[in-house]
Scaffold this active site. Sequence first.
Site: not given
Length: 512
Positions: A163, A323
């Site tokens: 908004e 990773d």
Amino acid sequence: MPTPFVSSSVTDIHPANVNTIDALLSDLRWTNPAISYSFPTSNSPLFWSTQPGSGYGSPFGDGEPWSSATTALTTNDQINFERALQQWANVANLSFIKVTETSNEVGDIRAMYSVDPDEFTLAWSYLPGFSAQAGDIWINTLGLLNFQEWDPGSISFETLLHEIGHALGLKHPFFNSDDPAAITLPPNLDNTIHTIMSYTYADLAGNEGNEFSFHPTTPMLLDIAAIQYVYGANNNFHAGNEAYNYDDTHAYHETLWDAGGTDTLQYTGTASASVDLKPAGASFIGQPVYVQSNGVNVGSPVPNVWIANGVTIENATTGQGDDFMIGNDNSNMLDGGSGIDTVRVQSQREHYALSKIPNGYTITANTNQGNQDTLTNIERLQFDDIKLALDLDGHAGQVAKLLGAVFGTATVANQEYVGIGLTEADKGLSYEQLGELAINAAGFTSHDDMVTQLWHNLFGAVPSKAEKSPYVKLLDSGEISTGALAVLAADSHFNTDNIHLTGLMQTGIAFV
Ligand SMILES: [Zn+2]
């Protein structure tokens, strides 16, 4: 100064002639980037002009703002609303100034509860413009936001970001039948992963029941580009050396805007992370974030940490898992921590020089010496055309040595064999178990046969009976396992010399 009768001055937004920006632009922005806001506490006509023409016009829904359902934001709501404003001020050259409402002065952005009969309407707002409504944000008393705290990560907080995006001049990026000529985003970008101005979660429509397990807490990639186009970038935000810390016990959903300095993305945790440092790169870090339908995860996790265009994060460190990292065009220090960590280089091997240094490797682009990455605790390197194992002091070393001892020196260059060995070692097989696996694969017919072959591989000659019998006896009596003898042979300097282990440490070893 905005009053109940008139908003601050507005200016045309000109198209950028870039689809991803123009799809988010409305027609007008606030002229002054110092934008006031207020939290009305009263729906008295003293604060809300009823004058025809310059007033609030015909009431929305059941009577915004004069409905009895019009109520003030709670103190907590106000705190989170200001957090959401700050997220926009972090990325764009904007500031927000709070004013206390009087009959002569109100904020450009005014936020309050009112009622929309459709309970699925969470909130609505008015674009910058010439009317008194411009910039105002209304929260539906019948909607979810009236029943939920607006903490970052909630759909409520994302709704506030959305908004406020409207209140600053951003529009929806999808087709609007009221403005059919407006520019829209292609479907693959019209989603809240890329822009919080969208109504689509990944590829699920923003219908009732659909949401994220953790919603965006910042404007996202395309929002940042659009708002920076309109108001300019915030070049003071995180201009120093920053450390961005993440762990595997928290969820994140954000886009990093960082104005400069030497920065490090630091992840700790046992769950694996995937980090992409490129501008507009998307990473998977921390608790996985899913699109959900009625609370049930749908599909795979969505990328949840993005790097905004124009941002350089130089360094990354990751945790204990296996990773995955991708660097950018700057010099990156990439430290994988423990686990089997992979760096992906999106190019052919021939375009880069690889060098061994005391604590790891450097990898340098031939055409850009300024792009030299330092790799620490990185076990694997993936180019477009070849994969290299760098952990010659770890699994790759064990595999290479066993291949040399059990199958002969030439097999060290067999990328398929190396790949099989690495897969097993990475799964957690011990060196001895790996040795046993190699011995079994070699298919020896007897202990004598095995010792003969190992001897031949190490010394290039067939052993005499006297030479081999002590080892055969050890095996026959069970004093040493076949795996352990294989390791003994593999670790001998005859073998490590044969396979040029020190040379392999410089170059890595290729595998598929
Ligand atoms: Zn909207």
